[in-house]
Design a protein around this motif. Sequence first.
Motif, PDB file in Angstrom:
ATOM      1  N   VAL A   1      -2.095   2.407 -38.403  1.00  0.00           N
ATOM      2  CA  VAL A   1      -0.730   2.921 -38.499  1.00  0.00           C
ATOM      3  C   VAL A   1      -0.025   2.897 -37.149  1.00  0.00           C
ATOM      4  N   GLN A   2      -0.698   2.382 -36.120  1.00  0.00           N
ATOM      5  CA  GLN A   2      -0.120   2.161 -34.791  1.00  0.00           C
ATOM      6  C   GLN A   2       0.369   3.447 -34.128  1.00  0.00           C
ATOM      7  N   THR A   3      -0.412   4.499 -34.342  1.00  0.00           N
ATOM      8  CA  THR A   3      -0.200   5.763 -33.642  1.00  0.00           C
ATOM      9  C   THR A   3      -1.563   6.430 -33.532  1.00  0.00           C
ATOM     10  N   PRO A   4      -1.805   7.256 -32.529  1.00  0.00           N
ATOM     11  CA  PRO A   4      -3.120   7.883 -32.409  1.00  0.00           C
ATOM     12  C   PRO A   4      -3.484   8.676 -33.654  1.00  0.00           C
ATOM     13  N   PRO A   5      -4.665   8.450 -34.217  1.00  0.00           N
ATOM     14  CA  PRO A   5      -5.042   9.157 -35.449  1.00  0.00           C
ATOM     15  C   PRO A   5      -5.260  10.638 -35.193  1.00  0.00           C
TER      16      PRO A   5
ATOM     17  N   TYR B   1       4.489  10.069 -36.344  1.00  0.00           N
ATOM     18  CA  TYR B   1       4.174  11.422 -35.860  1.00  0.00           C
ATOM     19  C   TYR B   1       2.668  11.622 -35.755  1.00  0.00           C
ATOM     20  N   THR B   2       2.242  12.233 -34.655  1.00  0.00           N
ATOM     21  CA  THR B   2       0.866  12.673 -34.501  1.00  0.00           C
ATOM     22  C   THR B   2       0.861  13.931 -33.654  1.00  0.00           C
ATOM     23  N   VAL B   3      -0.278  14.578 -33.590  1.00  0.00           N
ATOM     24  CA  VAL B   3      -0.320  15.865 -32.912  1.00  0.00           C
ATOM     25  C   VAL B   3      -1.663  16.014 -32.205  1.00  0.00           C
ATOM     26  N   ALA B   4      -1.639  16.678 -31.051  1.00  0.00           N
ATOM     27  CA  ALA B   4      -2.845  16.927 -30.269  1.00  0.00           C
ATOM     28  C   ALA B   4      -2.896  18.400 -29.884  1.00  0.00           C
ATOM     29  N   PRO B   5      -3.662  19.221 -30.606  1.00  0.00           N
ATOM     30  CA  PRO B   5      -3.839  20.619 -30.214  1.00  0.00           C
ATOM     31  C   PRO B   5      -5.031  20.729 -29.265  1.00  0.00           C
ATOM     32  N   VAL B   6      -4.798  21.112 -28.017  1.00  0.00           N
ATOM     33  CA  VAL B   6      -5.860  21.121 -27.014  1.00  0.00           C
ATOM     34  C   VAL B   6      -5.868  22.457 -26.280  1.00  0.00           C
TER      35      VAL B   6
ATOM     36  N   ARG C   1       4.927   7.389 -32.285  1.00  0.00           N
ATOM     37  CA  ARG C   1       4.116   6.268 -31.809  1.00  0.00           C
ATOM     38  C   ARG C   1       4.601   5.707 -30.481  1.00  0.00           C
ATOM     39  N   ASP C   2       5.803   6.073 -30.056  1.00  0.00           N
ATOM     40  CA  ASP C   2       6.308   5.642 -28.750  1.00  0.00           C
ATOM     41  C   ASP C   2       6.068   6.675 -27.660  1.00  0.00           C
ATOM     42  N   GLY C   3       5.430   7.789 -28.012  1.00  0.00           N
ATOM     43  CA  GLY C   3       5.209   8.853 -27.037  1.00  0.00           C
ATOM     44  C   GLY C   3       6.373   9.805 -26.890  1.00  0.00           C
ATOM     45  N   THR C   4       7.413   9.629 -27.715  1.00  0.00           N
ATOM     46  CA  THR C   4       8.581  10.516 -27.664  1.00  0.00           C
ATOM     47  C   THR C   4       8.237  11.854 -28.316  1.00  0.00           C
ATOM     48  N   PRO C   5       8.556  12.978 -27.669  1.00  0.00           N
ATOM     49  CA  PRO C   5       8.262  14.281 -28.277  1.00  0.00           C
ATOM     50  C   PRO C   5       8.883  14.402 -29.667  1.00  0.00           C
TER      51      PRO C   5
END
Length: 397
Positions: A301-305, A336-341, A355-359
């Motif tokens: 899907v060309q975005t971080p899973p 859209y993807t999400v990283a909870p860290v 997928r472009d890194g835009t918030p």
Amino acid sequence: MGGPTHHDVLVIGGGNAGISLAAKLRRDGCRDVAVVDPRDTHHYRPLLSYVASGMATLDDLRRPERDVVPVGVRWYRDEVTGVDPQASHVRLASGQVLHGTDVVVCPGSQVDWDAVPGAEAAMATPAAATSYLPELAAKTWTMLSSLTSGTAVFAVCDRHVPCSPVALKPLLTLADHWRRTGVLDAIDIRLVHEGDALVGQERADRELRAAARRFGVDVRMRTRVESVDPQRRVVRVWGPDGPDEVHYDAFYLAPPHRAPAWIAGSGLATAASDGFVAVDPYTLQHVEHPTVWGLGDAADVQTPPSGGALRKQVPVVAHNIAARRTGAPMRRYRGYTVAPVTTDRRRLLLGEFDRDGTPDPTFRFPDLVRPRRSLLAFDRYLEPAVYWHRLLKGKVS
């Protein structure tokens, strides 16, 4: 001898993607949905990083698969061995053949041990572990929390790792644990990261780098794990300065992943999709076979899973299956993807981006990139409840 058993929508995979989609389709009025998955246990995988951090147990993230299959959905407890995308046929290990008016491919990805020689053997020793497999997540906490001196190496690969930024949770929570127990100064913490950034959103990346600096972590970016020597306890890496060997007393790996081999063997991948289901990244429809769809970790899907990305992917696929049949306009997935860290054992940040890194924040206020105690509480305690009682019930739009 009868022909293939027919279903209106046939979903391959009974994880987050498959169950959420099946439930959504049923809620939208689809009467005949089937799911194929051989596993009898369903895991809420985002909690594995908390198990590895000593903040959850495996019992917190497990449910019987039969309890999460939506009412009215047929469950084939079997393994897929191949797909004929022209005929919309799915072959099972039992020999049975199924047919779907539409076939959705979302079996998830799997650890690719062959990509890092020696890594699987290392996992069988007391000095190496990962949070990406349930059977090794608790070992991660046991191994790292008992370390009082020496070198701890955390390696994050950048090859289809599901939500790879979450691999930083064990690093930063354990660093905080070592600080609290007074042994941090005696432990040399090294992070070997294959990517250009810790997370694909610039502000979140800055926050995580700052957290790593506070704990004295030696960060090596654009550095690839080539192999592991478990007898010598050495990780061989290749970075901007060429090859190197890093000794470890404790080794954590976020390993490369790959799609099931039958995906490429069935002609569902292309040269550009690296063995994953080749879909239009916006409609999630297969690029060559209009009745085949892909989402989740097994689709390109060309975005971080990430698990959070499925909140956007599931309604797109559910809508577009119906739209294909009626000629209505299709919905588009913007990546859209999400990283909870976690940044320590008390606070967490939420990086949401396209997928472009835009918030691409779900809420404009408050600022979720700023580490907060409330976000950690939400991620650890409330989000699992949302998962079990809403997402897996198809209550996603």
